[in-house]
Design an enzyme around this catalytic site. Structure first.
Site, PDB file in Angstrom:
ATOM      1  N   CYS A  11      -2.945  -1.100  11.603  1.00 43.32           N
ATOM      2  CA  CYS A  11      -2.656  -1.492  10.225  1.00 43.32           C
ATOM      3  C   CYS A  11      -2.587  -3.010  10.093  1.00 43.32           C
ATOM      4  CB  CYS A  11      -1.334  -0.886   9.756  1.00 43.32           C
ATOM      5  SG  CYS A  11      -1.515   0.751   9.051  1.00 43.32           S
ATOM      6  N   CYS A  27       0.829  -1.213   0.000  1.00 47.15           N
ATOM      7  CA  CYS A  27       0.000   0.000   0.000  1.00 47.15           C
ATOM      8  C   CYS A  27       0.857   1.254   0.000  1.00 47.15           C
ATOM      9  CB  CYS A  27      -0.906   0.032   1.231  1.00 47.15           C
ATOM     10  SG  CYS A  27      -2.280  -1.114   1.124  1.00 47.15           S
ATOM     11  N   HIS A  28       1.793   1.310   0.933  1.00 50.68           N
ATOM     12  CA  HIS A  28       2.481   2.564   1.209  1.00 50.68           C
ATOM     13  C   HIS A  28       3.644   2.866   0.295  1.00 50.68           C
ATOM     14  CE1 HIS A  28      -0.092   3.480   4.507  1.00 50.68           C
ATOM     15  NE2 HIS A  28       0.164   2.341   5.107  1.00 50.68           N
TER      16      HIS A  28
END
Lengths: 106, 138, 262
Positions: C223, C181-182
Protein backbone atom coordinates in the site's frame (compact mmCIF):
# COMPACT_ATOMS: atom_id res chain seq x y z
CA UNK A 1 9.50 -31.25 -1.57
CA UNK A 2 6.56 -28.91 -2.12
CA UNK A 3 3.49 -29.18 0.04
CA UNK A 4 0.49 -30.95 -1.48
CA UNK A 5 -3.11 -31.63 -0.44
CA UNK A 6 -5.37 -34.35 -1.72
CA UNK A 7 -8.97 -35.32 -1.09
CA UNK A 8 -10.12 -38.86 -1.79
CA UNK A 9 -13.41 -40.10 -0.32
CA UNK A 10 -12.84 -42.80 2.29
CA UNK A 11 -15.13 -45.30 0.63
CA UNK A 12 -17.17 -45.82 -2.50
CA UNK A 13 -19.34 -48.43 -4.17
CA UNK A 14 -17.88 -50.26 -7.14
CA UNK A 15 -18.78 -48.43 -10.32
CA UNK A 16 -19.25 -45.01 -8.69
CA UNK A 17 -17.63 -41.99 -10.25
CA UNK A 18 -16.18 -40.17 -7.26
CA UNK A 19 -14.71 -36.69 -7.14
CA UNK A 20 -11.00 -36.42 -6.46
CA UNK A 21 -9.33 -33.13 -5.58
CA UNK A 22 -5.65 -32.27 -5.56
CA UNK A 23 -3.60 -29.13 -5.02
CA UNK A 24 0.11 -28.41 -4.68
CA UNK A 25 2.01 -25.38 -3.38
CA UNK A 26 3.90 -23.97 -6.38
CA UNK A 27 4.35 -20.40 -7.68
CA UNK A 28 3.83 -21.40 -11.34
CA UNK A 29 6.00 -18.49 -12.48
CA UNK A 30 4.82 -17.39 -15.90
CA UNK A 31 7.96 -15.47 -16.84
CA UNK A 32 6.24 -12.08 -16.85
CA UNK A 33 6.90 -11.06 -13.25
CA UNK A 34 10.00 -9.28 -12.12
CA UNK A 35 11.66 -8.62 -8.80
CA UNK A 36 12.33 -5.29 -7.15
CA UNK A 37 15.63 -5.01 -9.01
CA UNK A 38 13.89 -5.27 -12.38
CA UNK A 39 15.14 -8.75 -13.19
CA UNK A 40 12.59 -10.97 -14.88
CA UNK A 41 11.78 -14.05 -12.86
CA UNK A 42 12.10 -16.95 -15.33
CA UNK A 43 9.33 -19.41 -16.13
CA UNK A 44 9.10 -22.07 -13.43
CA UNK A 45 6.13 -24.37 -13.53
CA UNK A 46 4.94 -27.84 -12.74
CA UNK A 47 4.65 -29.52 -16.11
CA UNK A 48 2.82 -32.76 -15.37
CA UNK A 49 0.27 -34.11 -12.94
CA UNK A 50 -0.93 -37.69 -12.99
CA UNK A 51 -3.34 -39.65 -10.83
CA UNK A 52 -3.11 -43.42 -10.94
CA UNK A 53 -5.33 -46.05 -9.35
CA UNK A 54 -5.78 -49.79 -9.63
CA UNK A 55 -2.87 -50.11 -12.02
CA UNK A 56 -4.03 -47.50 -14.53
CA UNK A 57 -4.20 -43.74 -15.02
CA UNK A 58 -7.23 -41.77 -13.97
CA UNK A 59 -6.14 -38.50 -15.51
CA UNK A 60 -2.91 -36.96 -16.72
CA UNK A 61 -2.71 -33.19 -16.98
CA UNK A 62 -0.13 -31.23 -18.93
CA UNK A 63 0.25 -27.86 -17.21
CA UNK A 64 1.19 -24.56 -18.84
CA UNK A 65 2.02 -21.16 -17.26
CA UNK A 66 -1.56 -20.05 -17.94
CA UNK A 67 -2.74 -21.96 -14.89
CA UNK A 68 -2.95 -20.16 -11.56
CA UNK A 69 -0.30 -20.65 -8.91
CA UNK A 70 -0.76 -23.51 -6.46
CA UNK A 71 -2.49 -25.52 -9.19
CA UNK A 72 -5.74 -27.12 -8.15
CA UNK A 73 -7.51 -29.92 -9.99
CA UNK A 74 -10.72 -31.77 -9.41
CA UNK A 75 -11.70 -34.75 -11.54
CA UNK A 76 -13.52 -38.09 -11.40
CA UNK A 77 -12.36 -41.60 -10.71
CA UNK A 78 -14.32 -44.82 -11.33
CA UNK A 79 -14.16 -46.98 -8.22
CA UNK A 80 -13.30 -50.60 -8.97
CA UNK A 81 -11.44 -52.15 -6.05
CA UNK A 82 -9.90 -51.05 -2.77
CA UNK A 83 -6.41 -49.70 -2.96
CA UNK A 84 -4.21 -46.63 -3.04
CA UNK A 85 -4.90 -43.60 -5.21
CA UNK A 86 -1.52 -42.13 -6.15
CA UNK A 87 -0.74 -38.58 -7.16
CA UNK A 88 2.47 -37.42 -8.84
CA UNK A 89 3.48 -33.87 -9.75
CA UNK A 90 6.56 -33.26 -11.90
CA UNK A 91 8.32 -29.90 -11.89
CA UNK A 92 10.03 -28.58 -15.03
CA UNK A 93 13.38 -29.19 -13.34
CA UNK A 94 12.48 -32.81 -12.69
CA UNK A 95 11.49 -32.59 -9.01
CA UNK A 96 8.80 -35.14 -8.24
CA UNK A 97 6.19 -34.74 -5.52
CA UNK A 98 4.07 -37.70 -4.50
CA UNK A 99 1.00 -38.13 -2.38
CA UNK A 100 -1.37 -41.00 -1.81
CA UNK A 101 -4.63 -41.95 -0.14
CA UNK A 102 -6.45 -45.22 0.30
CA UNK A 103 -9.86 -45.83 -1.18
CA UNK A 104 -12.12 -48.53 0.25
CA UNK A 105 -14.45 -49.97 -2.36
CA UNK A 106 -17.44 -52.03 -1.28
CA UNK B 1 24.69 -3.98 -17.15
CA UNK B 2 21.69 -2.02 -15.95
CA UNK B 3 19.49 -2.55 -18.98
CA UNK B 4 17.14 -5.36 -18.07
CA UNK B 5 14.95 -7.01 -20.64
CA UNK B 6 11.42 -7.46 -19.42
CA UNK B 7 9.39 -9.91 -21.47
CA UNK B 8 6.07 -8.27 -22.19
CA UNK B 9 2.92 -10.37 -22.17
CA UNK B 10 1.51 -9.61 -25.60
CA UNK B 11 -2.02 -10.85 -26.23
CA UNK B 12 -2.33 -13.58 -28.82
CA UNK B 13 -4.30 -12.95 -32.00
CA UNK B 14 -7.07 -15.16 -33.36
CA UNK B 15 -4.61 -16.57 -35.90
CA UNK B 16 -2.13 -17.48 -33.16
CA UNK B 17 -4.88 -19.14 -31.15
CA UNK B 18 -6.00 -21.13 -34.19
CA UNK B 19 -2.37 -22.10 -34.78
CA UNK B 20 -2.04 -23.26 -31.16
CA UNK B 21 -5.16 -25.41 -31.51
CA UNK B 22 -3.81 -26.86 -34.77
CA UNK B 23 -0.50 -27.64 -33.12
CA UNK B 24 -2.25 -29.67 -30.43
CA UNK B 25 -5.02 -31.26 -32.40
CA UNK B 26 -4.10 -31.15 -36.09
CA UNK B 27 -5.96 -29.83 -39.09
CA UNK B 28 -9.48 -31.07 -38.20
CA UNK B 29 -12.02 -28.32 -37.56
CA UNK B 30 -13.74 -28.71 -34.19
CA UNK B 31 -17.54 -28.94 -34.11
CA UNK B 32 -19.26 -26.81 -31.46
CA UNK B 33 -21.03 -29.07 -28.98
CA UNK B 34 -20.72 -31.87 -26.44
CA UNK B 35 -18.31 -29.71 -24.43
CA UNK B 36 -19.48 -27.52 -21.55
CA UNK B 37 -17.24 -24.79 -20.18
CA UNK B 38 -18.34 -23.21 -16.92
CA UNK B 39 -16.68 -19.95 -15.88
CA UNK B 40 -17.90 -16.91 -13.95
CA UNK B 41 -19.23 -14.26 -16.40
CA UNK B 42 -17.20 -11.60 -14.59
CA UNK B 43 -13.87 -12.41 -12.98
CA UNK B 44 -12.71 -9.76 -10.51
CA UNK B 45 -9.15 -11.00 -10.73
CA UNK B 46 -7.63 -12.55 -13.81
CA UNK B 47 -5.06 -14.26 -11.58
CA UNK B 48 -7.38 -17.04 -10.54
CA UNK B 49 -10.52 -17.75 -12.56
CA UNK B 50 -12.34 -21.00 -11.68
CA UNK B 51 -13.19 -23.18 -14.64
CA UNK B 52 -14.97 -26.49 -15.16
CA UNK B 53 -14.69 -28.42 -18.41
CA UNK B 54 -17.17 -31.26 -18.92
CA UNK B 55 -17.72 -33.46 -21.97
CA UNK B 56 -20.69 -35.64 -22.95
CA UNK B 57 -19.47 -39.12 -23.69
CA UNK B 58 -20.53 -42.68 -22.84
CA UNK B 59 -16.90 -43.38 -21.81
CA UNK B 60 -17.16 -46.93 -23.06
CA UNK B 61 -14.29 -49.00 -24.45
CA UNK B 62 -14.81 -47.75 -28.01
CA UNK B 63 -16.52 -44.40 -27.46
CA UNK B 64 -14.70 -42.19 -25.03
CA UNK B 65 -12.88 -38.88 -24.68
CA UNK B 66 -9.17 -39.17 -25.28
CA UNK B 67 -8.14 -35.70 -24.14
CA UNK B 68 -9.33 -32.12 -23.79
CA UNK B 69 -7.59 -28.75 -23.71
CA UNK B 70 -8.34 -25.24 -22.56
CA UNK B 71 -7.33 -22.29 -24.71
CA UNK B 72 -7.62 -18.54 -24.00
CA UNK B 73 -7.54 -16.47 -27.17
CA UNK B 74 -6.00 -13.29 -25.72
CA UNK B 75 -3.51 -14.79 -23.29
CA UNK B 76 0.13 -14.45 -24.37
CA UNK B 77 0.19 -18.24 -24.58
CA UNK B 78 -3.22 -19.52 -25.70
CA UNK B 79 -2.80 -23.11 -24.46
CA UNK B 80 -3.60 -23.31 -20.74
CA UNK B 81 -3.76 -27.03 -19.97
CA UNK B 82 -4.46 -30.43 -21.49
CA UNK B 83 -6.14 -33.29 -19.65
CA UNK B 84 -5.69 -36.86 -20.88
CA UNK B 85 -8.46 -39.08 -19.54
CA UNK B 86 -7.21 -42.51 -18.54
CA UNK B 87 -8.98 -45.88 -18.25
CA UNK B 88 -9.97 -45.20 -14.64
CA UNK B 89 -11.87 -42.05 -15.48
CA UNK B 90 -15.55 -42.70 -16.02
CA UNK B 91 -16.67 -39.10 -16.13
CA UNK B 92 -14.71 -36.79 -18.44
CA UNK B 93 -14.66 -33.51 -16.58
CA UNK B 94 -12.16 -31.50 -14.63
CA UNK B 95 -11.98 -28.22 -12.72
CA UNK B 96 -9.08 -25.90 -12.17
CA UNK B 97 -8.15 -22.23 -11.78
CA UNK B 98 -6.66 -20.35 -14.72
CA UNK B 99 -5.01 -17.03 -15.43
CA UNK B 100 -6.65 -14.66 -17.87
CA UNK B 101 -4.95 -11.65 -19.41
CA UNK B 102 -8.05 -9.49 -19.64
CA UNK B 103 -11.49 -9.96 -21.16
CA UNK B 104 -11.44 -12.73 -23.76
CA UNK B 105 -12.90 -16.03 -24.92
CA UNK B 106 -12.00 -19.28 -23.24
CA UNK B 107 -12.16 -22.24 -25.63
CA UNK B 108 -12.48 -25.88 -24.68
CA UNK B 109 -11.52 -28.56 -27.23
CA UNK B 110 -12.17 -32.26 -26.75
CA UNK B 111 -10.87 -35.12 -28.87
CA UNK B 112 -12.91 -38.32 -28.98
CA UNK B 113 -11.67 -41.84 -29.58
CA UNK B 114 -12.87 -41.59 -33.20
CA UNK B 115 -10.56 -38.54 -33.47
CA UNK B 116 -13.47 -36.15 -33.92
CA UNK B 117 -13.04 -32.72 -32.29
CA UNK B 118 -15.69 -30.91 -30.31
CA UNK B 119 -15.56 -27.43 -28.83
CA UNK B 120 -17.16 -24.82 -26.59
CA UNK B 121 -16.43 -21.11 -26.25
CA UNK B 122 -17.29 -18.80 -23.34
CA UNK B 123 -16.65 -15.09 -23.02
CA UNK B 124 -15.27 -13.94 -19.66
CA UNK B 125 -15.13 -10.30 -18.58
CA UNK B 126 -11.99 -9.76 -16.54
CA UNK B 127 -11.72 -6.70 -14.29
CA UNK B 128 -7.98 -6.85 -13.67
CA UNK B 129 -5.98 -9.06 -16.00
CA UNK B 130 -3.34 -11.44 -14.69
CA UNK B 131 -0.60 -9.77 -16.69
CA UNK B 132 -1.92 -6.19 -16.28
CA UNK B 133 -0.58 -5.45 -12.84
CA UNK B 134 3.00 -6.42 -13.58
CA UNK B 135 3.75 -8.03 -10.32
CA UNK B 136 6.63 -6.54 -8.46
CA UNK B 137 7.81 -8.61 -5.58
CA UNK B 138 6.38 -6.19 -3.05
CA UNK C 1 -13.85 38.80 5.35
CA UNK C 2 -12.52 40.81 8.20
CA UNK C 3 -13.00 39.27 11.62
CA UNK C 4 -12.63 40.89 15.01
CA UNK C 5 -10.08 39.39 17.40
CA UNK C 6 -12.15 37.33 19.82
CA UNK C 7 -14.53 36.03 17.15
CA UNK C 8 -11.57 35.01 14.98
CA UNK C 9 -10.05 33.09 17.86
CA UNK C 10 -13.31 31.36 18.62
CA UNK C 11 -13.59 30.33 15.00
CA UNK C 12 -10.02 29.08 15.07
CA UNK C 13 -10.80 27.16 18.23
CA UNK C 14 -13.91 25.69 16.61
CA UNK C 15 -11.86 24.68 13.58
CA UNK C 16 -9.31 22.97 15.78
CA UNK C 17 -11.99 21.18 17.73
CA UNK C 18 -13.61 19.92 14.56
CA UNK C 19 -10.23 18.90 13.14
CA UNK C 20 -9.42 17.00 16.30
CA UNK C 21 -12.80 15.34 16.47
CA UNK C 22 -13.09 14.56 12.74
CA UNK C 23 -10.89 11.43 12.56
CA UNK C 24 -12.60 9.96 15.60
CA UNK C 25 -16.00 10.77 14.14
CA UNK C 26 -15.16 8.97 10.89
CA UNK C 27 -13.79 5.90 12.67
CA UNK C 28 -16.75 5.47 14.97
CA UNK C 29 -19.37 6.12 12.30
CA UNK C 30 -18.01 3.39 10.04
CA UNK C 31 -19.35 -0.07 10.85
CA UNK C 32 -16.49 -2.49 10.35
CA UNK C 33 -16.91 -4.54 7.20
CA UNK C 34 -14.66 -7.44 6.36
CA UNK C 35 -12.91 -7.54 2.99
CA UNK C 36 -14.88 -10.74 2.42
CA UNK C 37 -18.04 -8.72 1.86
CA UNK C 38 -16.44 -6.93 -1.10
CA UNK C 39 -15.37 -10.08 -2.91
CA UNK C 40 -17.02 -11.60 -5.96
CA UNK C 41 -19.02 -14.79 -5.50
CA UNK C 42 -16.27 -16.92 -7.04
CA UNK C 43 -13.59 -15.62 -4.67
CA UNK C 44 -15.86 -16.00 -1.65
CA UNK C 45 -16.48 -19.62 -2.59
CA UNK C 46 -12.76 -20.17 -2.87
CA UNK C 47 -12.19 -18.80 0.63
CA UNK C 48 -15.03 -20.86 2.08
CA UNK C 49 -13.79 -24.06 0.45
CA UNK C 50 -11.85 -25.82 3.21
CA UNK C 51 -9.93 -27.88 0.70
CA UNK C 52 -9.33 -25.59 -2.25
CA UNK C 53 -8.55 -22.40 -0.29
CA UNK C 54 -4.89 -21.99 -1.33
CA UNK C 55 -4.07 -20.57 2.12
CA UNK C 56 -4.74 -24.01 3.57
CA UNK C 57 -1.49 -25.21 1.96
CA UNK C 58 0.30 -22.89 4.37
CA UNK C 59 -1.88 -23.98 7.28
CA UNK C 60 -0.93 -27.61 6.48
CA UNK C 61 2.72 -26.66 6.46
CA UNK C 62 2.24 -24.76 9.72
CA UNK C 63 0.85 -27.91 11.34
CA UNK C 64 3.90 -29.86 10.21
CA UNK C 65 6.25 -27.19 11.62
CA UNK C 66 4.24 -27.12 14.85
CA UNK C 67 4.92 -30.80 15.48
CA UNK C 68 8.46 -30.87 14.14
CA UNK C 69 11.25 -31.03 16.72
CA UNK C 70 13.95 -28.51 16.02
CA UNK C 71 16.99 -26.97 17.55
CA UNK C 72 19.49 -28.15 20.13
CA UNK C 73 16.76 -28.84 22.67
CA UNK C 74 14.95 -31.11 20.17
CA UNK C 75 11.63 -29.62 21.17
CA UNK C 76 8.70 -28.65 19.01
CA UNK C 77 5.96 -26.09 19.56
CA UNK C 78 3.80 -29.05 20.50
CA UNK C 79 6.18 -30.08 23.31
CA UNK C 80 5.04 -27.08 25.37
CA UNK C 81 1.79 -26.00 23.78
CA UNK C 82 0.26 -29.38 23.06
CA UNK C 83 -2.55 -29.50 20.53
CA UNK C 84 -2.80 -26.12 18.82
CA UNK C 85 -6.54 -26.58 18.39
CA UNK C 86 -6.92 -26.14 22.15
CA UNK C 87 -3.95 -24.09 23.31
CA UNK C 88 -3.93 -21.59 20.44
CA UNK C 89 -7.67 -21.12 20.15
CA UNK C 90 -7.83 -17.41 21.04
CA UNK C 91 -4.18 -16.41 20.74
CA UNK C 92 -4.35 -14.75 17.33
CA UNK C 93 -7.37 -12.70 18.40
CA UNK C 94 -5.38 -10.70 20.93
CA UNK C 95 -2.25 -9.97 18.94
CA UNK C 96 -0.52 -7.49 18.55
CA UNK C 97 -0.09 -7.33 22.32
CA UNK C 98 2.23 -5.72 24.83
CA UNK C 99 5.03 -8.04 25.87
CA UNK C 100 6.20 -7.29 29.42
CA UNK C 101 9.42 -9.23 28.82
CA UNK C 102 10.43 -7.10 25.84
CA UNK C 103 8.83 -3.82 26.89
CA UNK C 104 6.85 -2.99 23.78
CA UNK C 105 3.99 -4.22 21.63
CA UNK C 106 4.81 -7.17 19.41
CA UNK C 107 2.77 -9.02 16.82
CA UNK C 108 2.12 -12.74 16.37
CA UNK C 109 5.08 -13.26 14.02
CA UNK C 110 7.45 -11.73 16.54
CA UNK C 111 6.00 -13.81 19.35
CA UNK C 112 6.51 -16.97 17.30
CA UNK C 113 10.12 -16.00 16.68
CA UNK C 114 10.60 -15.18 20.36
CA UNK C 115 9.43 -18.66 21.30
CA UNK C 116 11.66 -20.28 18.70
CA UNK C 117 14.77 -18.38 19.78
CA UNK C 118 14.30 -18.63 23.55
CA UNK C 119 12.58 -21.99 23.98
CA UNK C 120 13.45 -24.07 20.91
CA UNK C 121 16.91 -22.53 20.64
CA UNK C 122 16.68 -22.11 16.89
CA UNK C 123 17.24 -19.03 14.77
CA UNK C 124 14.36 -16.67 14.12
CA UNK C 125 12.45 -17.05 10.87
CA UNK C 126 12.81 -14.11 8.50
CA UNK C 127 9.76 -12.02 7.78
CA UNK C 128 7.63 -13.21 4.88
CA UNK C 129 9.49 -16.52 4.73
CA UNK C 130 7.34 -19.51 3.86
CA UNK C 131 7.88 -21.08 7.30
CA UNK C 132 6.91 -17.98 9.26
CA UNK C 133 3.85 -17.43 7.07
CA UNK C 134 2.93 -21.08 7.56
CA UNK C 135 3.16 -20.88 11.35
CA UNK C 136 1.30 -17.56 11.46
CA UNK C 137 -1.41 -18.92 9.17
CA UNK C 138 -1.70 -22.07 11.24
CA UNK C 139 -2.00 -20.27 14.58
CA UNK C 140 -4.34 -17.60 13.20
CA UNK C 141 -6.48 -20.32 11.66
CA UNK C 142 -7.07 -21.80 15.14
CA UNK C 143 -8.82 -18.56 16.06
CA UNK C 144 -11.03 -18.56 12.98
CA UNK C 145 -14.44 -17.16 13.75
CA UNK C 146 -13.36 -15.35 16.90
CA UNK C 147 -13.64 -11.55 16.91
CA UNK C 148 -10.42 -9.56 16.96
CA UNK C 149 -9.92 -8.20 20.48
CA UNK C 150 -6.73 -6.29 21.10
CA UNK C 151 -5.92 -4.17 24.11
CA UNK C 152 -5.02 -0.56 23.42
CA UNK C 153 -4.90 0.64 27.04
CA UNK C 154 -2.08 0.82 29.55
CA UNK C 155 1.30 -0.09 28.09
CA UNK C 156 -0.15 -0.55 24.61
CA UNK C 157 -1.48 3.02 24.48
CA UNK C 158 1.61 4.66 23.00
CA UNK C 159 1.86 2.01 20.29
CA UNK C 160 -1.83 2.49 19.46
CA UNK C 161 -1.38 6.26 19.25
CA UNK C 162 1.52 5.88 16.82
CA UNK C 163 -0.46 3.47 14.68
CA UNK C 164 -3.43 5.80 14.60
CA UNK C 165 -1.23 8.74 13.60
CA UNK C 166 0.24 6.66 10.79
CA UNK C 167 -3.21 5.77 9.52
CA UNK C 168 -4.25 9.39 9.19
CA UNK C 169 -0.98 10.88 7.97
CA UNK C 170 -0.61 11.59 4.27
CA UNK C 171 2.45 10.15 2.61
CA UNK C 172 4.12 9.47 -0.71
CA UNK C 173 4.09 11.22 -4.06
CA UNK C 174 0.32 10.83 -4.19
CA UNK C 175 0.14 12.40 -0.74
CA UNK C 176 -2.54 10.02 0.45
CA UNK C 177 -3.17 8.64 3.92
CA UNK C 178 -4.69 5.24 4.60
CA UNK C 179 -7.88 7.05 5.68
CA UNK C 180 -8.22 8.91 2.38
CA UNK C 181 -9.04 5.64 0.62
CA UNK C 182 -10.10 3.28 3.36
CA UNK C 183 -12.47 5.66 5.10
CA UNK C 184 -13.34 8.50 2.77
CA UNK C 185 -13.59 6.54 -0.47
CA UNK C 186 -14.82 3.14 0.60
CA UNK C 187 -17.01 1.76 -2.16
CA UNK C 188 -15.45 3.88 -4.90
CA UNK C 189 -13.40 2.31 -7.64
CA UNK C 190 -9.71 2.67 -8.30
CA UNK C 191 -8.93 1.44 -11.83
CA UNK C 192 -11.82 -0.97 -11.60
CA UNK C 193 -10.85 -2.23 -8.17
CA UNK C 194 -13.39 -1.67 -5.43
CA UNK C 195 -11.92 0.19 -2.45
CA UNK C 196 -12.60 -1.70 0.76
CA UNK C 197 -12.22 -0.61 4.37
CA UNK C 198 -8.78 -2.18 4.44
CA UNK C 199 -9.53 -4.33 7.46
CA UNK C 200 -7.00 -6.97 8.48
CA UNK C 201 -9.22 -9.64 10.03
CA UNK C 202 -8.40 -12.07 7.24
CA UNK C 203 -4.63 -11.99 7.59
CA UNK C 204 -2.43 -13.75 6.77
CA UNK C 205 -4.15 -13.78 3.40
CA UNK C 206 -3.72 -15.62 0.13
CA UNK C 207 -3.65 -12.71 -2.24
CA UNK C 208 -4.42 -13.56 -5.84
CA UNK C 209 -2.29 -10.66 -7.04
CA UNK C 210 0.73 -12.08 -5.27
CA UNK C 211 -0.27 -15.68 -6.06
CA UNK C 212 0.98 -16.55 -2.59
CA UNK C 213 0.42 -15.98 1.12
CA UNK C 214 1.19 -12.57 2.62
CA UNK C 215 1.34 -10.91 6.02
CA UNK C 216 -0.11 -7.59 7.14
CA UNK C 217 3.32 -6.02 6.84
CA UNK C 218 3.59 -7.10 3.24
CA UNK C 219 0.20 -5.49 2.65
CA UNK C 220 1.29 -2.26 4.34
CA UNK C 221 4.49 -2.29 2.25
CA UNK C 222 2.43 -2.77 -0.91
CA UNK C 223 0.00 0.00 0.00
CA UNK C 224 2.80 2.44 0.85
CA UNK C 225 4.53 1.62 -2.41
CA UNK C 226 1.23 2.11 -4.22
CA UNK C 227 1.08 5.77 -3.14
CA UNK C 228 4.76 6.07 -4.02
CA UNK C 229 5.89 6.33 -0.44
CA UNK C 230 9.08 4.70 0.83
CA UNK C 231 7.82 1.60 2.66
CA UNK C 232 9.07 0.68 6.10
CA UNK C 233 10.76 -2.64 6.75
CA UNK C 234 8.39 -5.54 7.42
CA UNK C 235 8.75 -6.34 11.10
CA UNK C 236 9.50 -2.73 12.03
CA UNK C 237 7.80 -1.28 15.07
CA UNK C 238 5.80 1.31 13.15
CA UNK C 239 4.09 -1.44 11.14
CA UNK C 240 3.36 -3.34 14.35
CA UNK C 241 1.83 -0.14 15.74
CA UNK C 242 -0.28 0.23 12.60
CA UNK C 243 -1.30 -3.42 12.88
CA UNK C 244 -2.47 -2.77 16.45
CA UNK C 245 -4.53 0.21 15.34
CA UNK C 246 -6.02 -1.76 12.45
CA UNK C 247 -6.95 -4.67 14.70
CA UNK C 248 -8.71 -2.23 17.02
CA UNK C 249 -10.39 -0.47 14.12
CA UNK C 250 -11.90 -3.72 12.94
CA UNK C 251 -12.67 -5.15 16.36
CA UNK C 252 -15.67 -7.46 16.42
CA UNK C 253 -14.86 -8.64 12.89
CA UNK C 254 -14.23 -12.39 12.98
CA UNK C 255 -10.83 -13.76 12.14
CA UNK C 256 -10.97 -15.41 8.70
CA UNK C 257 -7.41 -16.68 8.38
CA UNK C 258 -6.48 -17.82 5.83
CA UNK C 259 -8.61 -15.40 3.83
CA UNK C 260 -8.50 -15.09 0.05
CA UNK C 261 -8.34 -11.60 -1.40
CA UNK C 262 -7.79 -10.15 -4.84
Amino acid sequence: MPNSRIKVPKNAKAGDNIEIRAMIMHPMENGYNFDTQGTTIPVHIITDFVCTYDGAEVVRIQLQPGLSANPYFSFFLTATQSGPVDFTWTDQDGTITKNSATLLVT
Amino acid sequence: MLLSVVTLPVSATDEETAAAIKQEYGERVPTPGRVTLTLPPIAESGNSVPLTLAIESPMSEDDRVLRASIFANRNPRPLIATAIFGPKCGRPAFSTNIRLNGTQDVIGIAQMSDLSLWSAQVRVLVTVGACDALQLRY
Amino acid sequence: MKRTGPRGLADLGLCMLVAAAWPAAIVSSQTPRSGYTYLSEATRQLQDDDFANPGMLWVDKGLRLWTQAAGSAAQSCQSCHGQARESMRSVAARYPAYSPAIGHVINLEQQINRCRVLRLKVSALSYESEDLLALTAFISHQAKGLPMQVRIDGPAASSFARGKTFFYRRRGQFNLSCANCHEQHVGSRLHGELITQGQINGFPIYRELWQTMGSTHRMFTWCNQAVRAEPYTPGSQIYVDLELFERWRGQSLPIEAPAVRR
